[in-house]
Design a protein around this motif. Sequence first.
Motif, PDB file in Angstrom:
ATOM      1  N   LEU A  87       0.981  -1.295  -0.380  1.00 48.05           N
ATOM      2  CA  LEU A  87      -0.130   0.062  -0.058  1.00 48.05           C
ATOM      3  C   LEU A  87       0.709   1.385   0.182  1.00 48.05           C
ATOM      4  CD1 LEU A  87      -3.086  -0.789   2.802  1.00 48.05           C
ATOM      5  CD2 LEU A  87      -2.802  -1.175  -0.288  1.00 48.05           C
ATOM      6  N   PRO A  88       1.487   1.186  -0.812  1.00 44.73           N
ATOM      7  CA  PRO A  88       1.912   2.730  -0.796  1.00 44.73           C
ATOM      8  C   PRO A  88       1.290   3.797  -1.125  1.00 44.73           C
ATOM      9  CG  PRO A  88       2.175   1.554  -3.543  1.00 44.73           C
ATOM     10  CD  PRO A  88       1.511   1.020  -2.431  1.00 44.73           C
ATOM     11  N   VAL A  89       0.392   4.168  -1.276  1.00 41.76           N
ATOM     12  CA  VAL A  89      -0.519   5.212  -1.269  1.00 41.76           C
ATOM     13  C   VAL A  89      -0.453   5.712   0.096  1.00 41.76           C
ATOM     14  CG1 VAL A  89      -2.705   3.916  -1.386  1.00 41.76           C
ATOM     15  CG2 VAL A  89      -3.000   6.070  -2.285  1.00 41.76           C
ATOM     16  N   ILE A  90      -0.668   4.845   0.805  1.00 38.59           N
ATOM     17  CA  ILE A  90      -0.708   5.224   2.480  1.00 38.59           C
ATOM     18  C   ILE A  90       0.247   6.173   2.700  1.00 38.59           C
ATOM     19  CG2 ILE A  90      -0.666   4.178   5.090  1.00 38.59           C
ATOM     20  CD1 ILE A  90      -2.581   2.057   3.466  1.00 38.59           C
ATOM     21  N   PHE A  91       2.222   5.335   2.597  1.00 38.69           N
ATOM     22  CA  PHE A  91       2.678   5.799   2.475  1.00 38.69           C
ATOM     23  C   PHE A  91       2.929   7.619   1.738  1.00 38.69           C
ATOM     24  CE2 PHE A  91       7.384   7.678   1.546  1.00 38.69           C
ATOM     25  CZ  PHE A  91       8.071   6.978   2.574  1.00 38.69           C
ATOM     26  N   HIS A  92       2.788   7.276   0.385  1.00 35.04           N
ATOM     27  CA  HIS A  92       2.584   8.951  -0.224  1.00 35.04           C
ATOM     28  C   HIS A  92       1.792   9.598   0.805  1.00 35.04           C
ATOM     29  CE1 HIS A  92       3.009  11.231  -3.939  1.00 35.04           C
ATOM     30  NE2 HIS A  92       1.591  11.522  -3.430  1.00 35.04           N
ATOM     31  N   MET A  93       0.640   9.054   1.028  1.00 35.71           N
ATOM     32  CA  MET A  93      -0.511  10.117   1.791  1.00 35.71           C
ATOM     33  C   MET A  93       0.519  10.827   2.887  1.00 35.71           C
ATOM     34  SD  MET A  93      -2.859  10.839  -0.227  1.00 35.71           S
ATOM     35  CE  MET A  93      -3.919  11.936   1.285  1.00 35.71           C
ATOM     36  N   LYS A  94       1.081  10.265   3.245  1.00 37.57           N
ATOM     37  CA  LYS A  94       2.163  10.474   4.712  1.00 37.57           C
ATOM     38  C   LYS A  94       3.391  11.065   4.849  1.00 37.57           C
ATOM     39  CE  LYS A  94       0.620   6.082   7.418  1.00 37.57           C
ATOM     40  NZ  LYS A  94       1.379   4.662   8.680  1.00 37.57           N
ATOM     41  N   GLU A  95       3.856  11.266   3.388  1.00 42.12           N
ATOM     42  CA  GLU A  95       4.427  12.213   3.218  1.00 42.12           C
ATOM     43  C   GLU A  95       4.095  13.192   2.867  1.00 42.12           C
ATOM     44  OE1 GLU A  95       8.464  11.663   2.104  1.00 42.12           O
ATOM     45  OE2 GLU A  95       7.884  10.767   4.242  1.00 42.12           O
ATOM     46  N   LEU A  96       2.966  13.216   2.260  1.00 40.10           N
ATOM     47  CA  LEU A  96       2.022  14.883   2.263  1.00 40.10           C
ATOM     48  C   LEU A  96       1.938  15.357   3.302  1.00 40.10           C
ATOM     49  CD1 LEU A  96       0.442  14.169  -1.172  1.00 40.10           C
ATOM     50  CD2 LEU A  96       1.678  15.859  -1.344  1.00 40.10           C
ATOM     51  N   GLN A  97       1.007  14.746   3.577  1.00 40.90           N
ATOM     52  CA  GLN A  97       0.894  14.848   5.256  1.00 40.90           C
ATOM     53  C   GLN A  97       1.753  15.655   5.916  1.00 40.90           C
ATOM     54  OE1 GLN A  97      -2.798  15.471   6.157  1.00 40.90           O
ATOM     55  NE2 GLN A  97      -2.096  16.463   7.906  1.00 40.90           N
ATOM     56  N   ARG A  98       3.135  15.018   5.803  1.00 39.67           N
ATOM     57  CA  ARG A  98       4.452  15.380   6.920  1.00 39.67           C
ATOM     58  C   ARG A  98       4.465  17.123   6.009  1.00 39.67           C
ATOM     59  NH1 ARG A  98       6.117  11.102   7.042  1.00 39.67           N
ATOM     60  NH2 ARG A  98       7.527  11.070   5.649  1.00 39.67           N
ATOM     61  N   ASN A  99       4.996  16.893   4.588  1.00 44.58           N
ATOM     62  CA  ASN A  99       5.709  17.819   4.129  1.00 44.58           C
ATOM     63  C   ASN A  99       4.883  18.749   3.277  1.00 44.58           C
ATOM     64  OD1 ASN A  99       7.682  16.009   4.595  1.00 44.58           O
ATOM     65  ND2 ASN A  99       7.569  15.043   2.775  1.00 44.58           N
ATOM     66  N   GLN A 100       3.418  18.634   3.428  1.00 46.23           N
ATOM     67  CA  GLN A 100       3.176  20.154   2.857  1.00 46.23           C
ATOM     68  C   GLN A 100       1.205  20.268   3.005  1.00 46.23           C
ATOM     69  OE1 GLN A 100       2.643  18.993  -2.020  1.00 46.23           O
ATOM     70  NE2 GLN A 100       4.644  17.925  -1.816  1.00 46.23           N
ATOM     71  N   LEU A 101       0.814  19.102   3.492  1.00 44.73           N
ATOM     72  CA  LEU A 101      -0.555  19.460   3.768  1.00 44.73           C
ATOM     73  C   LEU A 101      -0.968  19.923   5.365  1.00 44.73           C
ATOM     74  CD1 LEU A 101      -2.705  16.048   2.402  1.00 44.73           C
ATOM     75  CD2 LEU A 101      -1.808  18.163   1.168  1.00 44.73           C
ATOM     76  N   GLN A 102       0.677  19.436   6.150  1.00 39.84           N
ATOM     77  CA  GLN A 102       0.438  19.969   7.704  1.00 39.84           C
ATOM     78  C   GLN A 102       0.451  21.520   7.096  1.00 39.84           C
ATOM     79  OE1 GLN A 102       3.432  20.390   9.923  1.00 39.84           O
ATOM     80  NE2 GLN A 102       4.732  19.103   7.964  1.00 39.84           N
ATOM     81  N   TYR A 103      -0.005  22.373   6.208  1.00 38.96           N
ATOM     82  CA  TYR A 103       0.677  24.100   5.935  1.00 38.96           C
ATOM     83  C   TYR A 103      -0.789  24.381   5.608  1.00 38.96           C
ATOM     84  CZ  TYR A 103       5.833  23.006   6.235  1.00 38.96           C
ATOM     85  OH  TYR A 103       7.046  22.755   7.272  1.00 38.96           O
ATOM     86  N   VAL A 104      -1.799  23.147   5.552  1.00 39.44           N
ATOM     87  CA  VAL A 104      -3.213  24.000   4.727  1.00 39.44           C
ATOM     88  C   VAL A 104      -4.022  24.245   5.528  1.00 39.44           C
ATOM     89  CG1 VAL A 104      -5.107  23.396   3.544  1.00 39.44           C
ATOM     90  CG2 VAL A 104      -2.838  22.305   2.699  1.00 39.44           C
ATOM     91  N   ASP A 105      -4.622  25.627   6.219  1.00 32.94           N
ATOM     92  CA  ASP A 105      -5.120  25.627   6.681  1.00 32.94           C
ATOM     93  C   ASP A 105      -6.776  26.028   6.151  1.00 32.94           C
ATOM     94  OD1 ASP A 105      -6.315  29.575   6.809  1.00 32.94           O
ATOM     95  OD2 ASP A 105      -4.131  28.347   5.613  1.00 32.94           O
ATOM     96  N   THR A 106      -7.395  26.037   7.364  1.00 35.87           N
ATOM     97  CA  THR A 106      -9.099  25.910   6.210  1.00 35.87           C
ATOM     98  C   THR A 106      -9.762  27.584   5.894  1.00 35.87           C
ATOM     99  OG1 THR A 106      -9.669  24.511   8.237  1.00 35.87           O
ATOM    100  CG2 THR A 106     -11.472  25.449   7.002  1.00 35.87           C
ATOM    101  N   PRO A 107      -8.981  28.497   6.724  1.00 38.85           N
ATOM    102  CA  PRO A 107      -9.683  30.041   5.966  1.00 38.85           C
ATOM    103  C   PRO A 107      -8.867  29.896   4.494  1.00 38.85           C
ATOM    104  CG  PRO A 107      -9.312  30.364   8.340  1.00 38.85           C
ATOM    105  CD  PRO A 107      -8.479  29.027   8.427  1.00 38.85           C
ATOM    106  N   GLY A 108      -7.350  29.628   4.298  1.00 36.62           N
ATOM    107  CA  GLY A 108      -6.583  29.711   3.470  1.00 36.62           C
ATOM    108  C   GLY A 108      -7.618  28.656   2.435  1.00 36.62           C
ATOM    109  N   PHE A 109      -7.628  27.774   2.884  1.00 36.40           N
ATOM    110  CA  PHE A 109      -8.301  27.016   1.426  1.00 36.40           C
ATOM    111  C   PHE A 109      -9.651  26.988   1.631  1.00 36.40           C
ATOM    112  CE2 PHE A 109     -11.562  23.491   0.952  1.00 36.40           C
ATOM    113  CZ  PHE A 109     -10.310  22.450   0.227  1.00 36.40           C
TER     114      PHE A 109
END
Length: 515
Positions: free
Chosen positions: A216-238
């Motif tokens: 299930l590499p998709v899970i690893f890829h999503m964790k990488e996204l969460q750690r490196n990119q998605l953590q910076y996404v804020d609701t008002p900005g979205f």
Amino acid sequence: MKQTNRYWILIIVLAVIKFILPFILQSPVYEPHRDEFLYLAEGNHPSWGYMEVPPLLSVFAWVTNLFGQGMFWIKLWPSLFGSFTFIVVGAIVLSLGGKSFALFLSFLPFIFGVFLRIHFLFQPNFLEVFFWTMLGYGMIRYTQTKSAKWLYIFGISAGLGMMSKYSVAFFIVSLIAGLLFTPQRRVLLNKHFWLASFIGLIIFLPNIFWQFQNNLPVIFHMKELQRNQLQYVDTPGFLIDQILMNLPCVFLWIAGFWFATFAQKGKPYRFAGWAYIFVIVLLIVLHGKNYYSIGVYPLLFALGSFYLEQFTLKRRRYLRYVFVIIIFIVGLPLVPAALPTASPEKLANYYQSMGFSKTDVVKWEDLEHHPLPQDFSDMLAWKEMTIKMAAAYRTLDSNEKKHTILFCDNYGQAGAVNFYGKKYHLPEAYSDNASFLYWLPDSLHIDHILLLTDDKNEMQHSFIHDFNSAVAFDSVTNSYARERGSLIILLKGANEKFNTMFKQKISDDKARFNY
């Protein structure tokens, strides 16, 4: 019938304009995008899946590689599917009873806003947007006709969409949730809906098997996204970005949402309004990037264009001119923010003069403002990089060349060197980044490495001492490129310690994916 044919002629003409326009607008200064190099590389390694995406895009990459990887062939597919997406939008407008003005209005978001960029980048987004739109079209036509064939179109679109990008699941789930909130929930009791869904599952099944076979590499890829990119996404900005992405035509999709959610004539399409709400809520909860929702908007543009045409049908016809004028006035200055229409210097000056230099237009994933948008900077200096790699490689004698590997820190570098490298007689470049990890030989003994790294402090790392010699040969100097400062280092005479460490690292990385 003649009138219907006239409308279809208009749709086809506008679709052709949609196809041609990006080729005219983009400056030839720019090269393929970082991600495009990765997806083109996947076309050389046929598989039922990849670390980042399902396999459908690699089919188009394979064809592109077959035809020589020219810029036309790279850009052909997103441009073509952009036209197809508009044709589907046009078909939705006609199915609602829309006429010429609604068709023209529904076309404008495709040339003013985020779709101008999405439909010129060889990334899975252009397929995702198409299949999201097809899912909505299939359900709307079933609502109108009760013909089972539209359920099968829905099912096939779901299967192919999931083979394009996993985020299609967001819309499938949201659409079904939207149906549950409306009288159209009856479709879920229709045996053809479940047969169609089963067909979609069969289409997607090879990738499901591949995922489980590869841990299930998709899970690893999503964790990488969460750690490196998605953590910076804020609701008002979205939420703000949902407006900014299609700013010139924002009132169009708002009108579509209003029509589907509140208007009496839009009652049969309430599921579309609910689906939009569920998509946005789902992405907020999961910290999705702003553009993850982009596939839902063509459906809303179709509904909104029809609604505004009806709204202006009698006494308010003057508003039609107002709508179009507003879109052009707001949209034209933003075109250089959607596509790189001029040289980096000119664009940077343009952003300064327009006041974009401190806005999200030029904000990167590092949350800093830069002279150009990140996507544009990701289209620069790849050829420069390859030429300098080739210059370093030419300093080796014939025996050294036989025992030298080219290694790159990231997939963009490796993809670019392989893309341009044949012209400069370079061997294949390797990387342990992204899907390039899969393609690394299991037994790779290293004598010499020509290293391309984005780590400016690479020469200070301890492994440098595991070589007889290490020379920083050159670096990327394009001041507008995201790869600016990337180093080209020639390392000769690796000892056994380095080889043991390197093999263990690659083995450990592959083990994480059970590959």
